[in-house]
Scaffold this motif. Structure first.
Motif, PDB file in Angstrom:
ATOM      1  N   ASN A 103       0.674  -0.740  -0.797  1.00  0.00           N
ATOM      2  CA  ASN A 103      -0.078   0.063  -0.008  1.00  0.00           C
ATOM      3  C   ASN A 103       0.625   1.517   0.078  1.00  0.00           C
ATOM      4  O   ASN A 103       1.752   1.190   0.833  1.00  0.00           O
ATOM      5  N   ASP A 111       0.389   5.968  -0.137  1.00  0.00           N
ATOM      6  CA  ASP A 111       0.010   7.624  -0.930  1.00  0.00           C
ATOM      7  C   ASP A 111       0.480   7.947  -1.579  1.00  0.00           C
ATOM      8  O   ASP A 111       2.053   7.628  -1.644  1.00  0.00           O
ATOM      9  N   ASN A 151      -0.863  -0.332  -4.791  1.00  0.00           N
ATOM     10  CA  ASN A 151      -2.313  -0.300  -4.269  1.00  0.00           C
ATOM     11  C   ASN A 151      -2.086   1.360  -3.910  1.00  0.00           C
ATOM     12  O   ASN A 151      -1.652   2.510  -3.149  1.00  0.00           O
ATOM     13  N   LYS A 175      -2.936   5.241  -2.520  1.00  0.00           N
ATOM     14  CA  LYS A 175      -4.550   5.341  -1.213  1.00  0.00           C
ATOM     15  C   LYS A 175      -5.378   5.972  -2.098  1.00  0.00           C
ATOM     16  O   LYS A 175      -4.963   7.304  -2.563  1.00  0.00           O
ATOM     17  N   ASP A 195     -10.038   7.378   1.815  1.00  0.00           N
ATOM     18  CA  ASP A 195     -10.516   6.029   3.038  1.00  0.00           C
ATOM     19  C   ASP A 195      -9.486   4.762   2.251  1.00  0.00           C
ATOM     20  O   ASP A 195      -9.448   4.302   3.185  1.00  0.00           O
ATOM     21  N   LYS A 196      -9.333   4.586   1.370  1.00  0.00           N
ATOM     22  CA  LYS A 196      -8.613   3.074   0.978  1.00  0.00           C
ATOM     23  C   LYS A 196      -8.346   2.978  -0.307  1.00  0.00           C
ATOM     24  O   LYS A 196      -7.679   4.168  -0.752  1.00  0.00           O
ATOM     25  N   ILE A 232      -7.116   0.729  -4.058  1.00  0.00           N
ATOM     26  CA  ILE A 232      -7.097   0.402  -4.305  1.00  0.00           C
ATOM     27  C   ILE A 232      -6.220  -0.388  -5.439  1.00  0.00           C
ATOM     28  O   ILE A 232      -4.737   0.326  -5.813  1.00  0.00           O
ATOM     29  N   PRO A 267     -12.677   6.306  -4.057  1.00  0.00           N
ATOM     30  CA  PRO A 267     -11.821   4.956  -4.581  1.00  0.00           C
ATOM     31  C   PRO A 267     -12.564   4.296  -6.143  1.00  0.00           C
ATOM     32  O   PRO A 267     -11.864   3.596  -5.642  1.00  0.00           O
TER      33      PRO A 267
END
Length: 364
Positions: free
Chosen positions: A141, A143, A253, A255, A258-259, A261, A297
């Motif tokens: 993950n 961001d 993935n 961000k 708040d998820k 994806i 998202p």
């Protein structure tokens, strides 16, 4: 470019071979009408975005199958190089993952009739994947802030606290990060940089996104394939590339809201749908400014719009008679489906395709 004879300049003729194959499978006792035979002949030269390579291969194969006396070549030299080649008159069209700059539009276009402007229309929409190769890490993950710090050189190790905080269950190694970027002028770079500029400006301290990679850090590689190969063959590597070329590499993935994806063609198309036309452009210029600050998202913000660039009026007689049907096929439902199948791109929506086809049909 060499042209010997022409047929009707329409997209449908490009798929004559497909129609013939379908007809041959009919029952033997059915009498099928003969497929339309193409009389198009000549050659076209294109150059540009390496990310457009898979789609161009599919488009060229289908068009040349339906029009066996036509030869089309496409050099995936990169968006910047492709635009330069087209401006200088070295090609009949360009593919680019970033639209023409204002300073480029102020130049004379050698392939175009004097006093005329080029057109640019979207060819397709494609997500940009953040690819990585770290032993033992199959789910990652990230961001925008962390991605910006990795590629600007502010984060240099895989077990950095910022990465660990986003991946509490992952076994992140004490390993140096090798961040791989494009060494050539690249529309993929510009779109990737634009995402970070819009969403993590404090960590991506640049004046404005551009085709060259903005920092003297990491490892540079030529073209999309160069970045993919460097990530695949390295250790602790991370890079960015058109998703169609990610292959079996792990993909981060991202961000959004708040998820975290994964990219999909549909999510890429959704964020572009909220874009706006670039101000001050000619009616035949469909350049799109993308808002990447979404918190929805269902929208994937690291995305590119890949453009086709050509002349509204060509200086050389007869060129339009090949460019027009080739681009009409690309923008048709069949052409968009062929790109989706070969490159994993998102087809243009009906309204965008209709507008682009109207521009292409007016080529002279």
């Amino acid at each position: 470019m060499n042209i010997t004879r022409f047929g009707r300049p329409m997209a449908a003729i490009a798929m004559a071979a497909t129609a013939a194959i379908a007809l041959s499978s009919c029952a033997a006792n059915e009498e099928a009408a003969p497929a339309e035979v193409s009389t198009l002949a000549g050659s076209l030269v294109g150059a540009g975005a390496s990310s457009q390579g898979s789609a161009q291969e599919a488009w060229i194969a289908a068009f040349q199958t339906a029009n066996p006396d036509v030869t089309i070549t496409y050099d995936p030299s990169g968006s910047g190089a492709g635009r330069e080649t087209f401006i200088a008159g070295g090609s009949n069209f360009a593919g680019s993952d970033s639209y023409l700059k204002d300073e480029e539009l102020a130049l004379p276009f050698a392939a175009c009739a004097a006093g005329t402007l080029p057109f640019e229309v979207p060819a397709y929409i494609s997500p940009i994947a953040v690819i990585y190769n770290v032993d033992g890490v199959t789910d990652l993950n990230l961001d925008a802030s962390t991605i910006a710090k990795i590629f600007s050189g502010a984060i240099t190790n895989w077990n950095d606290a910022a990465i660990v905080a986003l991946n509490p269950k992952a076994k992140l190694p004490d390993l140096a990060i090798t961040a791989v970027h494009r060494s050539d002028d690249s529309g993929t770079t510009k779109n990737f940089s634009d995402y970070l500029f819009q969403t993590a400006k404090a960590d991506w301290a640049i004046e404005k996104p551009a085709d060259p990679f903005p920092f003297q850090t990491g490892e540079g590689a030529q073209g999309t394939s160069g970045v993919v190969d460097a990530v695949k063959n390295g250790t602790g590597t991370i890079g960015y590339a058109d998703a169609s070329k990610a292959g079996k590499l792990s993909v981060a993935n991202i961000k959004v809201g708040d998820k975290f994806i994964k990219y999909t063609p549909e999510a890429a198309a959704a964020v572009v749908a909220n874009g706006a036309a670039v101000d001050g452009r000619d009616a035949s210029d469909m350049a799109i400014k993308i808002d990447r600050t979404t918190t929805n998202p269902a929208e994937y913000p690291i995305v590119l719009v890949s453009y086709l660039i050509g002349c509204n009026e060509y200086a050389e007689a007869g060129v339009a008679d090949l460019v027009k049907p080739y681009f009409e096929y690309i923008l048709s439902e069949q052409g968009q489906a062929d790109a989706a199948a070969s490159a994993g791109s998102a087809p243009l929506d009906a309204a965008t395709s209709k507008k682009a086809l109207a521009i292409v049909s007016a080529i002279k």
